[in-house]
Design a protein around this motif. Structure first.
Motif, PDB file in Angstrom:
ATOM      1  N   LEU A 110      -0.180  10.509  -0.341  1.00  0.00           N
ATOM      2  CA  LEU A 110       0.708  10.042  -1.462  1.00  0.00           C
ATOM      3  C   LEU A 110      -0.120   9.196  -2.538  1.00  0.00           C
ATOM      4  O   LEU A 110      -0.225   8.965  -3.471  1.00  0.00           O
ATOM      5  CB  LEU A 110       1.530   8.996  -0.978  1.00  0.00           C
ATOM      6  CG  LEU A 110       2.749   9.582  -0.109  1.00  0.00           C
ATOM      7  CD1 LEU A 110       3.767   8.579   0.230  1.00  0.00           C
ATOM      8  CD2 LEU A 110       3.549  10.607  -0.971  1.00  0.00           C
ATOM      9  N   GLY A 111      -1.613   8.961  -1.936  1.00  0.00           N
ATOM     10  CA  GLY A 111      -2.848   8.194  -2.987  1.00  0.00           C
ATOM     11  C   GLY A 111      -2.415   6.941  -2.924  1.00  0.00           C
ATOM     12  O   GLY A 111      -1.996   5.975  -1.948  1.00  0.00           O
ATOM     13  N   SER A 112      -2.665   6.228  -4.229  1.00  0.00           N
ATOM     14  CA  SER A 112      -2.586   4.656  -4.326  1.00  0.00           C
ATOM     15  C   SER A 112      -1.006   4.549  -4.513  1.00  0.00           C
ATOM     16  O   SER A 112      -0.230   5.226  -5.342  1.00  0.00           O
ATOM     17  CB  SER A 112      -3.431   4.486  -5.714  1.00  0.00           C
ATOM     18  OG  SER A 112      -3.163   3.230  -5.886  1.00  0.00           O
ATOM     19  N   ALA A 113      -0.742   3.123  -4.130  1.00  0.00           N
ATOM     20  CA  ALA A 113       0.545   2.396  -4.296  1.00  0.00           C
ATOM     21  C   ALA A 113       0.363   1.174  -4.380  1.00  0.00           C
ATOM     22  O   ALA A 113      -0.266   0.512  -3.815  1.00  0.00           O
ATOM     23  CB  ALA A 113       1.444   3.162  -2.988  1.00  0.00           C
ATOM     24  N   TRP A 114       1.380   0.782  -4.888  1.00  0.00           N
ATOM     25  CA  TRP A 114       1.829  -0.911  -5.179  1.00  0.00           C
ATOM     26  C   TRP A 114       2.765  -1.206  -4.632  1.00  0.00           C
ATOM     27  O   TRP A 114       3.833  -0.959  -4.881  1.00  0.00           O
ATOM     28  CB  TRP A 114       1.650  -1.168  -6.751  1.00  0.00           C
ATOM     29  CG  TRP A 114       1.658  -2.649  -6.981  1.00  0.00           C
ATOM     30  CD1 TRP A 114       1.181  -3.744  -6.245  1.00  0.00           C
ATOM     31  CD2 TRP A 114       2.281  -3.148  -8.072  1.00  0.00           C
ATOM     32  NE1 TRP A 114       1.516  -4.750  -7.036  1.00  0.00           N
ATOM     33  CE2 TRP A 114       2.308  -4.709  -7.979  1.00  0.00           C
ATOM     34  CE3 TRP A 114       2.970  -2.584  -9.418  1.00  0.00           C
ATOM     35  CZ2 TRP A 114       2.657  -5.618  -8.952  1.00  0.00           C
ATOM     36  CZ3 TRP A 114       3.594  -3.529 -10.301  1.00  0.00           C
ATOM     37  CH2 TRP A 114       3.264  -4.991 -10.068  1.00  0.00           C
ATOM     38  N   ALA A 115       2.780  -2.402  -3.735  1.00  0.00           N
ATOM     39  CA  ALA A 115       4.041  -2.718  -2.889  1.00  0.00           C
ATOM     40  C   ALA A 115       4.398  -4.154  -3.769  1.00  0.00           C
ATOM     41  O   ALA A 115       3.803  -5.038  -3.955  1.00  0.00           O
ATOM     42  CB  ALA A 115       3.541  -3.215  -1.543  1.00  0.00           C
ATOM     43  N   VAL A 116       5.788  -4.170  -4.117  1.00  0.00           N
ATOM     44  CA  VAL A 116       6.513  -5.052  -4.872  1.00  0.00           C
ATOM     45  C   VAL A 116       7.637  -5.296  -4.339  1.00  0.00           C
ATOM     46  O   VAL A 116       8.335  -4.827  -3.651  1.00  0.00           O
ATOM     47  CB  VAL A 116       6.811  -4.421  -6.208  1.00  0.00           C
ATOM     48  CG1 VAL A 116       7.082  -5.529  -7.340  1.00  0.00           C
ATOM     49  CG2 VAL A 116       5.606  -3.663  -7.015  1.00  0.00           C
TER      50      VAL A 116
END
Length: 248
Positions: A210-216
């Motif tokens: 999935l590559g780069s992800a940002w957890a919010v």
């Protein structure tokens, strides 16, 4: 009266003279004193001590083992107890995928229903997109992902199955249109797409396939605890250059 000898206290008139041997008092026998018990016993040399032999218990087969032919060791081994694995209930969540510029947003639906234009959670999401420099009218991609899939049935709907389904769904959307960063908004999105927990909020994750992800944190959590917005803003500033360069 069984009186053998009788001696008067005074001399009797006209009595025959007494015999001297009758007036002598017999001597009492003298006995030697008994020695103490410690002196009577024979002294034991301090160099010689009695050696006590340790009694060794020899196990003897019981009557039951003799009949069955089992040894005592075999009788002590108990049969293994079969422990059943605990049944984990399927997780429950609803996720909506949206696209804003070159970013994909996998957002937890606070009420489980699709976003409405005047929902407070949706208005907060629009504010976050404007602050990030992304279009504040994201496009909805497909129907919401609801879990569990089936109300009844024998299909596995546990956490691992949910993770495989969500990651497969995201991977298919990325093949249709690649993105530079995936926003995972809400704990279900972070847990089942990013394989992380709440400790990873406001961090960048690298997910295989999935590559780069940002957890919010979830939108509802941000509304209930506004102090979390400052941490989201600081994390956003660190990642903002990635999608701004793509938009330019």
């Amino acid at each position: 009266m069984q009186v053998v000898n009788w001696v008067p206290r005074t001399e009797l008139p006209f009595a025959a003279p007494s015999r001297p041997e009758l007036l002598e008092m017999p001597e009492l026998p003298v006995f030697a004193p008994l020695a103490p018990a410690a002196e009577v016993q024979a002294p034991v040399s301090p160099m010689v001590k009695a050696v006590e032999r340790t009694k060794i218990e020899v196990p003897r087969p019981s009557l039951a083992s003799t009949r069955t032919g089992a040894t005592p060791v075999e009788e002590a081994v108990e049969a293994p107890v079969m422990v059943k694995a605990p049944i984990v209930p399927p997780p429950r969540f609803a996720l909506q995928l949206l696209r804003a510029g070159r970013c994909l947003l996998l957002v937890e639906l606070p009420t489980g229903e699709a976003f409405q234009s005047r929902d407070p959670a949706y208005l907060l999401l629009k504010d976050m997109l404007r602050a990030a420099g992304l279009p504040d009218s994201p496009q909805i991609v497909g129907e919401p992902v609801r879990w569990p899939l089936l109300v009844r049935g024998t299909m596995d709907q546990g956490p691992e199955a949910a993770r495989d389904f969500v990651q497969g769904f995201l991977s298919a959307r990325l093949e249709d249109a690649p993105c530079v960063c995936v926003w995972l908004i809400g704990l279900p999105a972070v847990r089942f797409a990013g394989e992380a927990e709440a400790e990873s909020f406001n961090r960048e994750l690298q997910i295989e396939g999935l590559g780069s992800a940002w957890a919010v944190p979830g939108l509802e959590l941000l509304m209930e605890e506004p102090q979390r917005k400052a941490d989201v803003w600081q994390a956003m500033r660190r990642l903002m250059a990635r999608w701004k360069e793509s938009n330019d």
